[in-house]
Design an enzyme around this catalytic site. Structure first.
Site, PDB file in Angstrom:
ATOM      1  N   TYR A 144       6.042   7.938  -2.506  1.00  0.00           N
ATOM      2  CA  TYR A 144       5.345   7.299  -3.627  1.00  0.00           C
ATOM      3  C   TYR A 144       3.976   6.851  -3.137  1.00  0.00           C
ATOM      4  CZ  TYR A 144       4.169   3.771  -7.186  1.00  0.00           C
ATOM      5  OH  TYR A 144       3.547   3.041  -8.173  1.00  0.00           O
ATOM      6  N   ASP A 239      -0.353   7.328   4.154  1.00  0.00           N
ATOM      7  CA  ASP A 239      -0.283   6.217   3.214  1.00  0.00           C
ATOM      8  C   ASP A 239       0.608   5.146   3.842  1.00  0.00           C
ATOM      9  OD1 ASP A 239       0.004   4.408   1.214  1.00  0.00           O
ATOM     10  OD2 ASP A 239       0.713   5.827  -0.312  1.00  0.00           O
ATOM     11  N   LYS A 267      -0.142  -4.117   0.359  1.00  0.00           N
ATOM     12  CA  LYS A 267       0.987  -5.019   0.626  1.00  0.00           C
ATOM     13  C   LYS A 267       0.673  -6.075   1.715  1.00  0.00           C
ATOM     14  CE  LYS A 267       4.252  -2.231  -1.815  1.00  0.00           C
ATOM     15  NZ  LYS A 267       4.164  -0.788  -1.982  1.00  0.00           N
TER      16      LYS A 267
HETATM   17  C1  PLP Z   1       3.338   0.055  -3.005  1.00  0.00           C
HETATM   18  C2  PLP Z   1       2.775   1.359  -2.589  1.00  0.00           C
HETATM   19  C3  PLP Z   1       1.634   1.913  -3.187  1.00  0.00           C
HETATM   20  C4  PLP Z   1       0.985   1.277  -4.379  1.00  0.00           C
HETATM   21  O1  PLP Z   1       0.471   0.011  -4.097  1.00  0.00           O
HETATM   22  P1  PLP Z   1       0.196  -0.993  -5.319  1.00  0.00           P
HETATM   23  O2  PLP Z   1      -0.402  -2.182  -4.644  1.00  0.00           O
HETATM   24  O3  PLP Z   1       1.529  -1.237  -5.946  1.00  0.00           O
HETATM   25  O4  PLP Z   1      -0.748  -0.313  -6.227  1.00  0.00           O
HETATM   26  C5  PLP Z   1       1.108   3.071  -2.670  1.00  0.00           C
HETATM   27  N1  PLP Z   1       1.673   3.691  -1.623  1.00  0.00           N
HETATM   28  C6  PLP Z   1       2.776   3.204  -1.023  1.00  0.00           C
HETATM   29  C7  PLP Z   1       3.343   3.910   0.170  1.00  0.00           C
HETATM   30  C8  PLP Z   1       3.373   2.041  -1.499  1.00  0.00           C
HETATM   31  O5  PLP Z   1       4.489   1.574  -0.924  1.00  0.00           O
END
Ligand code: PLP
Length: 431
Positions: A144, A239, A267
């Site tokens: 994701y 990511d 995060k």
């Molecule tokens: C949470 C997450 C996102 C999105 O971040 P938001 O702050 O919710 O927009 C993107 N990539 C990964 C791997 C994530 O865990």
């Protein structure tokens, strides 16, 4: 468990917000029941509006690696707050956080702050496309990357996996610039490069996929990915919105010792405030506006209050043995529950990497791809979830979500959780 006030608030929220929430998974759709409205947190514990207390293993979906209301974070945020919430100018806080990160990370030389993980990914993809002058992106089923248009794409049928949109509102013309491959499959990646010569701008992966279960990859696979990207002139984007500062200060890049071209963060980086970031070497970052032609901006980017929270939190992460202690605590939880499940031959185990854990209902102990997850097994999670809530243990409300352990979780919290989990697993499998 009495949750009358939560239920009442949810009824009202349904009149205000789609699904009553500001982000879909919060609506409890996959576990049933109504979402619990939280009122406050302290350390590893949270209290809902009805006064129920929980040990929190959601930790705001990962950001709160120090737990709730850590004194250092509260103090730094309060200091910044009194100086002003936003200026739309550079501030010393942003510089301090930037220096703190770059001084302790071998994999990036410059960084740009944004306000969410989604924004970080969106910007990283634009940077990769701008840098390579190519359009196509490879992503993986089971990862994701936020709600970026080109990432809301799932695998098409057949071997040629041009993406099809998995959300209304994403143009097919955009979706087809995204190729979706299975994880843990070097041959599929080689084939995708061979089929699209000089067209792949970037390969984006969660190096520790943790949004669709916890699909820990072999290092060899990630090394092969690194080599294929280099050979084919594509950028490798890690990511690390979850794994960054979670699996060590240098995230998965440091853990596996693999250098991607661009890294995204979110995060943990914001200490519980809305912050994202992306970083790369100086050459790649020189393509970002105002130095270069790739435009990216933000009114509240580098917001001083959010930066202050990040400084306080990341400074704590840099204290000696911080990550070892987290990992040891998590390992104890995982091992204790696993030996119980093995003894009783329950169709359940916990898997973890560092302080990220996932509850699996399968005999397959090497789940590395999304299609190895049995959707039907989620029925066990549903039962487990509500039983745990009743025992004062709060997990993210979906069996596809991982749990997080913070430095605030005490040995007593872990022991209490082990006992509760054992009781609950007996209910799940023996009643
Ligand atoms: C949470 C997450 C996102 C999105 O971040 P938001 O702050 O919710 O927009 C993107 N990539 C990964 C791997 C994530 O865990």
């Amino acid at each position: 468990m009495n949750n009358n006030i939560s239920k009442q608030l949810y009824t009202e929220a349904l009149q205000c917000f789609p699904g009553g929430v500001s982000s879909p998974v919060r609506a409890f759709k996959s576990v049933g029941g109504t979402p619990i409205f939280m009122e406050r947190g302290a350390g590893s514990h949270i209290w809902d509006v009805d006064g129920n207390e929980y040990i929190d293993f959601c930790c705001s979906w990962g950001p709160l690696i120090l737990g709730h209301t850590h004194p250092a974070v509260v103090a730094k945020v309060t200091e910044a707050l009194h100086k002003g919430t936003s200026f739309g100018t550079p501030t010393p806080y942003e510089l301090a956080l930037g220096k703190l990160i770059l001084a302790n990370n071998r994999f990036i030389e410059k960084i740009r702050f944004v306000s969410s993980g989604t924004e970080a990914v969106m910007s990283a993809i634009r940077l990769a496309r701008g840098y390579t002058n190519r359009n196509k992106i490879i992503k993986f089923d089971g990862c994701y990357h936020g709600h970026v248009d080109s990432m809301l794409v799932k695998a098409g049928s057949g071997l040629v996996t041009f993406g099809i949109s998995s959300s209304a509102g994403v143009p097919q013309s955009l979706a087809q610039e995204t190729l979706v491959l299975p994880l843990n499959d070097v041959a599929a990646l080689e084939q995708a490069f061979a089929d699209n010569p000089d067209q792949i701008a970037a390969v984006i992966i969660e190096p520790i996929p943790a949004n669709n279960g916890l699909l820990i990859q072999n290092r060899d696979y990630l090394v092969a990915m690194r080599q294929l990207c280099t050979q084919n002139g594509a950028m490798l984007i890690f990511d690390e919105v979850i794994s960054g500062f979670r699996i060590g200060f240098e995230g998965a890049a440091g853990y596996y010792d693999i250098e991607p071209d661009i890294i995204t963060y979110g995060k943990i980086i914001g200490g519980g405030m809305p912050v994202g970031a992306y970083g790369a070497n100086k050459t790649i970052m020189s393509h970002i506006s105002p130095d270069g032609p790739v435009y990216q901006a933000g009114t509240l980017s580098g917001n001083p209050v959010a930066m202050a929270a990040g400084i306080a939190q990341l400074s704590e992460c840099l204290t000696p043995n911080f990550y070892e202690n987290l990992a040891n605590k998590t390992q104890h939880l995982v091992d204790s529950i696993n030996s119980f499940c093995t003894e009783r031959n329950y169709l359940c185990y916990l898997t973890n990497i560092g302080s990220i854990f996932w509850i699996v209902f399968s005999h397959d102990h090497a789940i590395r791809t999304a299609d190895q997850i049995d959707a039907d097994s989620m029925k066990y999670f549903k039962v487990l979830y509500h039983e745990l809530l009743n025992k004062g243990i709060y997990l993210g409300p979906s069996g596809y979500e991982v749990g997080f352990i913070s430095s605030a979780h005490t040995d007593a919290d872990i022991q209490h959780t082990i006992t509760a989990m054992k009781e609950v697993l007996m209910v799940v499998f023996e009643k």
